[in-house]
Design an enzyme around this catalytic site. Structure first.
Site, short mmCIF file in Angstrom:
data_model
loop_
_atom_site.label_atom_id
_atom_site.label_comp_id
_atom_site.label_asym_id
_atom_site.label_seq_id
_atom_site.Cartn_x
_atom_site.Cartn_y
_atom_site.Cartn_z
N HIS A 147 -0.41 12.94 -23.88
CA HIS A 147 -0.45 13.76 -25.10
C HIS A 147 -1.78 13.54 -25.81
O HIS A 147 -2.67 12.84 -25.31
CB HIS A 147 0.75 13.46 -25.99
CG HIS A 147 0.90 12.02 -26.36
ND1 HIS A 147 -0.02 11.36 -27.14
CD2 HIS A 147 1.85 11.10 -26.04
CE1 HIS A 147 0.36 10.11 -27.30
NE2 HIS A 147 1.48 9.91 -26.64
N HIS A 205 -3.35 9.97 -26.07
CA HIS A 205 -4.03 9.48 -24.87
C HIS A 205 -5.40 10.13 -24.75
O HIS A 205 -6.40 9.48 -24.45
CB HIS A 205 -3.23 9.81 -23.61
CG HIS A 205 -1.83 9.27 -23.61
ND1 HIS A 205 -0.74 10.09 -23.62
CD2 HIS A 205 -1.36 8.01 -23.64
CE1 HIS A 205 0.36 9.35 -23.62
NE2 HIS A 205 0.01 8.08 -23.64
N CYS A 214 14.10 -4.58 -26.98
CA CYS A 214 14.02 -3.11 -26.98
C CYS A 214 13.58 -2.65 -25.60
O CYS A 214 12.47 -2.97 -25.16
CB CYS A 214 13.01 -2.60 -28.02
SG CYS A 214 12.73 -0.81 -27.86
N CYS A 231 10.27 -0.55 -25.72
CA CYS A 231 9.06 -1.37 -25.89
C CYS A 231 8.86 -2.29 -24.69
O CYS A 231 7.78 -2.82 -24.50
CB CYS A 231 9.15 -2.27 -27.12
SG CYS A 231 9.14 -1.42 -28.69
N CYS A 250 15.07 -1.07 -33.32
CA CYS A 250 13.65 -1.29 -33.03
C CYS A 250 12.82 -0.63 -34.14
O CYS A 250 13.04 0.54 -34.46
CB CYS A 250 13.29 -0.67 -31.68
SG CYS A 250 11.50 -0.64 -31.41
N HIS A 261 10.94 2.35 -32.27
CA HIS A 261 11.70 3.41 -31.61
C HIS A 261 12.99 3.80 -32.32
O HIS A 261 13.62 4.80 -31.97
CB HIS A 261 12.02 3.00 -30.16
CG HIS A 261 10.79 2.87 -29.32
ND1 HIS A 261 10.28 1.65 -28.93
CD2 HIS A 261 9.96 3.81 -28.84
CE1 HIS A 261 9.19 1.84 -28.22
NE2 HIS A 261 8.97 3.13 -28.16
N LYS A 296 -0.11 23.41 -41.11
CA LYS A 296 -1.45 24.00 -41.16
C LYS A 296 -1.77 24.56 -39.78
O LYS A 296 -2.35 23.90 -38.94
CB LYS A 296 -2.48 22.96 -41.58
CG LYS A 296 -2.21 22.47 -42.98
CD LYS A 296 -3.49 22.20 -43.72
CE LYS A 296 -3.20 21.94 -45.18
NZ LYS A 296 -4.26 21.21 -45.83
N LYS A 321 -3.27 30.66 -35.81
CA LYS A 321 -2.53 31.65 -35.03
C LYS A 321 -2.79 31.49 -33.53
O LYS A 321 -1.88 31.55 -32.71
CB LYS A 321 -2.94 33.05 -35.47
CG LYS A 321 -2.29 34.13 -34.64
CD LYS A 321 -1.57 35.10 -35.51
CE LYS A 321 -0.84 36.10 -34.64
NZ LYS A 321 0.00 36.95 -35.46
ZN ZN Z 1 11.01 -0.24 -29.26
#
Ligand code: ZN
Length: 509
Positions: free
Chosen positions: A17, A20, A125, A128, A143, A146, A295, A298
């Site tokens: 995404h 990264h 977790c 994690c 967590c 998360h 924001k 188009k």
């Molecule tokens: Zn976590």
């Protein structure tokens, strides 16, 4: 001189995404800049492929973890050319050469007396892949990252004696105030160290998807240690038949996001100390990009998706926007509307128009030729020391400040056009020499900014320098001065404005 620059290795469990893309772009900008300085650069990125979350996700899909890792690593790899990334290697932690080296280094840590056997119990977790200290757990045993329920886990474990490095880490932070930047992150890491370090589990017993512990085959190394070591192991096999460790280690810059600060700023130096390996020079922590979905542009919708932006506007525009909009090292908001505004006002107008106008005027008024002679001294003061200042900012990973220095000169050149109005000079034969001097100064000024902008806008800068007939990218020769340009060639718009929002777009301020 060498420069070794890394991104974190990206966890294959998620799809690539904007976050990264952001780190990779920043590392690439740094790598390109250091190459321009004539340094030998090694730029590393890759994927982190072990650990419980990958194993769980694979099992949920009914496939083997390796298959999932292969599939997702390929997605991260395919993003790199889109971004214009010039990484020298892509490491995958399931590479057997990495695994062998991890076993070697952690075996050394054990031989040095920093590993012991015990039982770990704590709140874990799975997302994690980490146990959470009691004081960090959110109400309801959630967590803090998360917001999912943690599980109580107990297992046999080998421990890494992190507590043994309390004093050495405190001393490290006292002696090297630039070990972690920006300062807020340095303070955060140091206060964690000062709060008292406790030993941490080095291995997992219940898990099989990891690097096997060489002295006890029922354990695998905890994914974080395996992952951190990528920065070190990659150099030993990235170039076939060569070991680059002595050339590039220690790393100059680890770029990371703040969510992995503790692993990099505390565990990582301790682990290297435990293995008798030299510490990296700098850890630079960038902030988060916060999406302002309302924001909305188009043509791009409400999500700043890297692939969509690149398809519509090119990689240069995304690279520029991310490092221009949000001061590197801080959190900041981004939106498709802000992207489009900057694209139009800064890339298309400030730089694109300056380049088109300058080249068009040289073409019209002097047949594309740039006459020899001195530059207009008016600009000398504004450009003096520019490359040095840019380099100083880069040395501190101040990528937004370096870009601002350059952009001030882009704006200065635009003002210069208005002040000297070459079209007026062209009407008066008496002013021929002055006209030539103004055009020469503009062309040389453009060359200077294009060279310095190359790390951010590689495609546009190369096109512009080709049109100016001066393709040299060396920073050493970037200072404003005469004699680099003899003639110009026509150039198509660097940042075409065919992306105007449609008329029916609602006014949205
Ligand atoms: Zn976590």
């Amino acid at each position: 001189m060498t420069a070794y620059i890394t991104t974190p290795i990206y966890y294959v469990n998620a799809a690539p995404h904007l976050g990264h893309a952001y780190t990779t772009i920043a590392a690439d900008v740094m790598a390109r800049h250091h190459r321009q300085r004539g340094e030998e650069v090694f730029f590393l990125t890759g994927t982190d492929e072990h650990g419980e979350p990958v194993a769980d996700a694979a099992h949920a899909l009914g496939i083997e973890p390796q298959e999932l890792a292969d599939r997702n690593a390929a997605r991260f790899q395919s993003l790199l050319p889109l971004l214009g990334a010039t990484n020298d290697f892509f490491i995958r932690t399931t590479d057997p050469r990495h695994e062998a080296r991890v076993q070697e280094v952690l075996g050394q840590v054990r031989e040095n007396g920093f590993v012991y056997q015990g039982t770990y119990e704590g709140w874990y977790c799975p997302r994690c892949a980490d146990f959470k200290p009691e004081n960090e757990i959110d109400p309801g045993n959630l967590c803090p990252i998360h917001h999912i329920e943690l599980t109580r886990e107990q297992e046999d474990s080998y421990f890494f004696k992190l507590s043994a490095f309390q004093e050495r880490l405190e001393r490290l932070y006292e002696e090297r105030e630039d070990f972690v930047a920006p300062r807020t992150r340095y303070n955060e890491a140091l206060s964690f160290i000062r709060s008292g370090l406790r030993d941490v589990p080095l291995t997992r017993h219940k898990l099989t998807w990891g690097v096997q512990v060489p002295w006890d085959h029922e354990h695998v190394f905890y994914v974080w240690f395996d992952a951190l070591l990528n920065y070190y192991t990659a150099l030993s096999f990235a170039r076939p038949g060569e070991d680059l460790t002595s050339t590039f280690w220690p790393a100059d810059y680890h770029l990371i996001a703040k969510d992995i600060l503790r692993f990099h700023a505390v565990y990582w130096p301790a682990l290297l100390m435990a293995a008798d390996i030299e510490l990296p020079e700098h850890i630079f922590v960038h902030g988060y990009l916060l999406m302002e979905g309302e924001k909305m542009s188009k043509s791009l919708g409400n999500v700043l998706d890297p692939v969509t932006v690149i398809e519509r506007f090119g990689a240069d525009a995304l690279r520029f926007y991310l490092l221009r909009e949000v001061p590197f090292g801080q959190d900041g908001t981004v939106s498709t509307l802000a992207f489009q505004t900057r694209y139009e006002t800064e890339l298309a107008n400030d730089l694109g128009n300056l380049a088109s106008r300058t080249i068009a005027m040289v073409t019209r008024y002097s047949d594309g030729a740039v006459a020899d002679g001195p530059l207009d001294p008016t600009l000398a003061g504004d450009f003096a020391g520019l490359t040095e200042r840019v380099c100083t900012h880069f040395d501190r990973a101040e990528l937004t400040m370096a870009l601002e220095e350059i952009w001030q000169r882009v704006r200065r050149l635009n003002r210069y056009v208005e002040e000297r109005a070459p079209w007026r000079l062209a009407r008066d034969d008496e002013q021929l020499e002055e006209l030539e001097r103004v055009l020469r100064t503009l062309a040389e000024g453009l060359r200077t900014v294009a060279v310095l902008l190359w790390p951010y806008l590689p495609t546009a800068a190369e096109r512009l320098l080709a049109a100016l007939g001066s393709p040299d990218l060396a920073v050493a020769g970037a200072e404003l001065g005469p004699g680099h340009i003899n003639a110009v060639r026509p150039i198509e718009a660097l940042f075409p404005k065919d992306t105007e929002p449609a008329d029916d777009e609602r006014a949205d301020d």
